[in-house]
Design an enzyme around this catalytic site. Structure first.
Site, PDB file in Angstrom:
ATOM      1  N   HIS A 124     -10.460  15.296  29.628  1.00 23.13           N
ATOM      2  CA  HIS A 124      -9.171  15.802  29.140  1.00 23.13           C
ATOM      3  C   HIS A 124      -9.205  17.298  28.854  1.00 23.13           C
ATOM      4  CE1 HIS A 124      -6.529  12.420  28.835  1.00 23.13           C
ATOM      5  NE2 HIS A 124      -7.304  11.726  28.017  1.00 23.13           N
TER       6      HIS A 124
ATOM      7  N   HIS B 237     -14.479  10.450  28.992  1.00 21.67           N
ATOM      8  CA  HIS B 237     -13.012  10.425  29.048  1.00 21.67           C
ATOM      9  C   HIS B 237     -12.428  11.628  28.299  1.00 21.67           C
ATOM     10  CE1 HIS B 237      -9.127   8.146  29.310  1.00 21.67           C
ATOM     11  NE2 HIS B 237      -8.834   8.939  28.268  1.00 21.67           N
ATOM     12  N   GLU B 238     -12.902  11.844  27.081  1.00 21.26           N
ATOM     13  CA  GLU B 238     -12.336  12.925  26.274  1.00 21.26           C
ATOM     14  C   GLU B 238     -12.715  14.298  26.825  1.00 21.26           C
ATOM     15  OE1 GLU B 238     -10.136  11.833  24.377  1.00 21.26           O
ATOM     16  OE2 GLU B 238     -10.853   9.769  24.561  1.00 21.26           O
TER      17      GLU B 238
ATOM     18  N   MET C 214      -9.726  10.990  20.485  1.00 23.12           N
ATOM     19  CA  MET C 214      -8.632  11.925  20.763  1.00 23.12           C
ATOM     20  C   MET C 214      -9.196  13.259  21.219  1.00 23.12           C
ATOM     21  SD  MET C 214      -5.499  12.535  21.014  1.00 23.12           S
ATOM     22  CE  MET C 214      -4.845  14.115  21.565  1.00 23.12           C
ATOM     23  N   GLU C 215      -8.631  13.772  22.311  1.00 23.68           N
ATOM     24  CA  GLU C 215      -9.194  14.908  23.041  1.00 23.68           C
ATOM     25  C   GLU C 215      -8.820  16.272  22.490  1.00 23.68           C
ATOM     26  OE1 GLU C 215      -5.330  13.773  25.341  1.00 23.68           O
ATOM     27  OE2 GLU C 215      -6.944  12.740  24.300  1.00 23.68           O
TER      28      GLU C 215
END
Length: 995
Positions: free
Chosen positions: A422, A418-419, A384-385
């Site tokens: 974000h 990916h995070e 989770m970012e």
């Protein structure tokens, strides 16, 4: 915990504050004035007393109202009269003590029954500016509750008689509203609209437009065990259970931790203060600025105060209270259990490299002063970012050399990338509402491949994108029950429902396509302008399209007067994707489009059209680019030289569509692959041809004789991406045929294709091998053992037995980490209870989370029904050893075992209520359980049973509703395939010849 007395701050107007139902008390005007005067004298005296306890409180700010200053500085306020030994059941606001009220003013937002598609958006009359939040979680005491209070500074845009915000599962203990002159606005009522998850504060006075107010709320809640909101987690170290408190707020669970305006469009600043025991540590989005060693009634507790954040959405707020340790490099820190901290080195080395790449890629420096990355034992999402405090499931952050596999290392790099993506796309600029979730997840998914590639180009991530994202998205998006990328969201359950392949993988794929037709200059400069223009604000997809159109005009990259919005709306607002049909007649290339459907009915027509960027390559490597402009057909006269033998569409599969050719061109392409050198066609297009042909055949657009003929050349293929595409499609055929009497022919065909490659690869890795060769070894050896090649099975069993017979199996495991899952699975499948129990004990004892995942997968390979049944039961049993976030993994692994497939679905049906209660009705794991338990159905009896299961529990599927609809449609497609294609494939397999 009990609160015997009202908090001073909660009683700013003890005469007129009211909770619950109406009771009238008569007070004279003179007495009311005297009481208010006495109150403010007491308030001032209290402030002086608090100041005397600590010199660390910041000086009064004349620009901040008294209420806000007191909340920031008076850390003892929230702990007034706490008795931590009590396990009191929280009460709802309707049962709070009653004082008095006057006649009800008109209310802006009356409660009404929520119908299915009723809008649940908050009103826009009141906007949050900042939050000041105090929280005390009680972890070690064992009652798993938390107390909190907050002051929310709000700006009023339209006059209002109430304040509406979100709150779920919280007991509201006190509420007060003040204006900027420190005057109290009488609270008439505090009520819940449960179906909307609204908390409504009704007032006796009006909040005037253009003014600022301060909403004080005191509350308490439960540290739940559902991995949502503010929750508890534990781990065992040195035979001692250690507890932590963590958060997971996306998409709509911040409201479970503190009352808030819990929509992405309501950005605000957050200043967090957390009390915790002295032997633990608290971290949050921002750096800690001070610690205050005083908490009233809690002598072993301290307060940590954190800097105020930049404006951000509630779902990005995060905090963690734990006894974790950390390692640091520059502004990065990685936190983990002390016994796992040595596994954090790879993440700490990789993350700064990716961050620097992104700063250059986006053209904007990372805006916060630090990044904490935390490995959490229990975590529902992969990661989770949260801005400045990124949380991860342990296997996607921790890497142990010699134990973790290369796929684990690549996965860690991807998840970190990916995070971190974000932090710009999602955090700096945030979608206005969840219908544009894909802007977050699609961009992060695409950009993660660029970030991972910047760390190690040898991984060939840009090629892997095809088989891990694009081709997987096409499979789901071919269903009628798919959804548009940009999808209307009506309630919180629907928000969870769109965290799927469409938002992530399709979103990433159309962004990749857009980057290709716009070009790097337009794409990069457009993103930079978009991020700078919308910095710290919200945006919708049209904001991005507008800026990219501006840039496309500058560089003249789009046809005519077309806009990016005109093109991209056909991809984001419509369901599905096209199949492009290419036919060569008399030298003219005729290109048509139609919607690709996996379960197409005879004569069925779909009028959907797309703007399609067509790229064409002939056998002389000459490339053409044209547009199929939102119409059915286009003709290219004299498309190729007369001596051209074949052509390809969708070069490198940059476009999000499938391609079908006339029979002549298909045969020419197959001939090229078999006879003239497959290497003359790029590996990405070889992967595309295999995936397109097999899926076209599945859906009835192409004969299976042609599709399977495309795979004949694989006996000579050595690149990973084509093999991965082929094995993914063979996996479907395997599942359809494995329980029939004709599986032997399919098995022998695959063995013929892989035998030589298997013998070349062997179980033994060489030093410094290319990563794609390692990936090939993993895939080919897995299939060799799965198909029953005796040499493969004997070697796998021998490796496993050697491990069992070692002096200390928990410390001595010489099995190649990249082959462990195949070896474990094969040995457990060939063995009995002893092998299973041995692996289970290793699972319980290993300290490496990635190894735990491999063992969990492999434990599903047993052929003993009673063992598999017990494994299912353990997966939904508290304290069995299987963590809640791994339930979906157990189910998915079991459904890959033909022996267990019927068992898993039966277990799901019988235990549906128990599973929902255990995981939580809003858990996204429910969708995974439904999908994996049913994806291999291929008979009418199974369809009918699935429909009956759905009808009996229609109102209980919640977040899994769309998934079960998709599962029914997939089962219908599988059944149609069995009826129409099984005999065709069987016949082809009986006659197939591989040179």
């Amino acid at each position: 915990m009990t609160h015997n007395n009202h908090e001073n701050l909660a009683m700013m107007d003890a005469v007129t504050t009211k909770y619950g139902k109406t009771t009238f008390v008569t007070v004279s005007k003179t007495l009311a004035i005297i009481l208010v005067f006495i109150f403010f004298i007491c308030l001032a005296a209290t402030g002086l007393l608090v100041y005397s306890f600590t010199s660390t409180c910041p000086k009064n700010d004349t620009h901040v109202p008294v209420l806000t200053q007191k909340l920031v500085c008076d850390y003892s306020a929230v702990t007034s009269d706490i008795k931590t030994s009590t396990n009191e059941t929280p009460r709802s606001p309707s049962t709070l003590p009653t004082t008095f009220t006057t006649a009800s003013p008109p209310t802006n937002f009356p409660e009404k029954k929520l119908v299915k598609n009723e809008n649940i958006r908050l009103p826009k009359a009141i906007l949050p500016d900042s939050y000041r939040i105090n929280l005390i979680p009680f972890i070690e005491e064992g009652n798993f509750t938390f107390h909190g209070e907050e002051t929310v500074t709000v700006n009023v845009t339209h006059a209002s008689w109430n304040v509406t915000l979100h709150s779920v599962g919280l007991t509201i203990l006190a509420v007060n509203v003040m204006n900027s002159k420190n005057e109290s606005i009488s609270v008439k009522d505090v009520r819940n609209i449960e179906k909307k998850q609204f908390m409504v504060i009704d007032l006796d006075g009006v909040l005037e437009a253009g003014q600022q107010y301060f909403v004080y709320i005191k509350f308490k809640g439960i540290l739940n065990n559902m991995l949502q909101g503010f929750y508890r987690s534990s781990y065992v170290e040195n035979n001692v259970t250690r507890w932590i408190a963590a958060t997971q707020f996306q998409p709509t669970d911040a409201r479970k931790a503190f009352p808030c305006f819990d929509e992405p469009g309501f950005k605000a600043k957050f200043q967090i203060n957390i009390a915790h025991s002295k032997n633990m540590t608290a971290i949050s989005n921002m750096p800690k600025i001070r610690t205050i060693p005083y908490v009233k009634n809690l002598p072993n507790y301290i307060w940590d105060q954190f800097e105020e954040s930049l404006p951000m959405s509630t779902y990005l707020v995060a905090f963690l209270i734990s006894d974790f340790q950390n390692i640091t490099k520059g502004t990065f820190s990685v936190w983990a259990r002390s016994s796992a901290l040595s596994q954090a080195k790879f993440a700490l080395e990789t993350a700064p490299l990716i961050l620097r790449y992104y700063e250059k890629f986006f053209g904007i420096p990372y805006p916060l002063p630090k990044i904490d990355m935390v490995a959490i034992p229990d975590f529902s999402a992969g990661a989770m970012e949260n801005w400045g405090l990124i949380t991860y499931r342990e296997p996607v952050l921790l890497y142990e050399e010699g134990v973790s596999s290369i796929t684990n290392k690549q996965r860690i790099a991807h998840v970190i990338a990916h995070e971190l993506a974000h932090q710009w796309f999602g955090n700096l600029v945030t979608p206005l509402w969840w219908e544009d979730l894909w802007l977050n997840e699609g961009f992060a998914t695409y950009v993660e491949f660029l970030g991972a590639d910047s760390v190690n180009a040898k991984w060939k991530d840009l090629e892997l994108f095809l088989v891990t994202e694009l081709q997987e998205a096409l499979k789901l998006d071919a269903l009628k029950s798919s959804h548009p990328i940009s999808v209307r969201v009506n309630n919180p359950e629907e928000v969870n429902d769109i965290f799927d392949r469409i938002s992530y993988s399709k979103g990433a794929s159309i962004i990749r396509m857009m980057k290709d037709f716009l070009g790097d200059r337009v794409f990069h400069s457009g993103l930079n302008r978009y991020l700078k223009r919308r910095m710290f604000k919200n945006a919708a997809q049209d904001d991005l399209w507008q800026i990219l159109t501006e840039k496309s005009i500058d560089f003249k990259v789009l046809p005519g007067n077309s806009t990016v919005k005109e093109i991209m709306d056909t991809w984001t607002l419509q369901i599905g994707f096209p199949v492009v049909n290419a036919t060569l007649k008399n030298g003219n290339l005729i290109i048509t489009q139609e919607r690709f459907l996996v379960n197409r009915q005879k004569g069925e027509k779909d009028e959907t059209l797309w703007w399609i960027p067509i790229t064409i390559l002939d056998n002389m490597d000459k490339k053409q680019e044209i547009w199929l402009k939102n119409k059915r057909q286009i003709t290219i006269p004299n498309a190729f030289p007369k001596d051209n033998s074949w052509f390809l569409l969708n070069v490198h599969q940059n476009g999000y569509y499938r391609v079908n050719y006339d029979e002549t061109n298909w045969k020419a392409l197959i001939h090229q692959l078999l006879e003239n050198g497959h290497h003359l066609i790029h590996p990405t297009n070889r992967a595309q041809m295999i995936d397109d042909a097999m899926n076209l055949a599945f859906s009835g657009y192409l004969g299976y004789d042609i599709a399977l003929n495309v795979t004949l050349y694989l006996v000579n293929e050595r690149e990973y991406v084509p093999w991965k595409a082929a094995l993914s499609n063979f996996h479907f055929l395997y599942n359809m045929i494995v329980k029939t009497g004709h599986f032997d022919k399919f098995r022998m065909y695959l063995i013929t294709l892989i035998r030589d490659f298997y013998l070349e690869l062997t179980f033994n890795a060489s030093p410094n091998e290319d990563s794609t060769k390692i990936l090939n070894r993993m895939e080919i050896i897995e299939y060799a053992c799965k198909l029953g090649i005796k040499d493969c099975i004997l070697q796998a069993v021998q490796f496993f037995q050697n491990w069992r017979n070692s002096a200390d199996p928990d410390k001595e495991n010489l099995i190649n980490p990249d082959l462990r899952q195949t070896i474990y699975c094969t040995a457990i499948g060939e063995g009995g209870p002893e092998e299973w129990d041995f692996a289970w004990n290793r699972y319980l004892r290993t300290n490496v989370a990635g190894d735990k995942e491999i063992l969990l997968n492999s434990l599903a390979c047993s052929k003993d029904i009673w063992i598999l049944s017990r494994y299912l039961e353990w997966s939904i049993t508290e304290n069995s050893g299987i963590r809640k976030h791994d339930v979906a993994r157990v189910f998915a692994s079991l459904t890959e075992n033909p022996v267990a497939q019927d068992l898993v679905y039966r277990f799901l049906k019988i235990n549906w209520k128990k599973i929902r209660d255990y995981l939580g009705s809003t858990s996204m794991s429910l969708s995974s359980l439904v999908r994996t338990s049913t994806e291999k159905f291929n008979s009418q009896e199974e369809i009918d049973d699935l429909k009956l299961f759905f009808e009996r529990n229609r109102n209980e599927f919640g977040v899994a509703t769309r998934t079960i609809q998709q599962s029914i449609e997939q089962a219908e497609a599988n059944t149609r395939w069995m009826e129409q294609n099984f005999d065709v494939v069987k016949k082809w397999l009986h006659t197939a010849r591989v040179e």
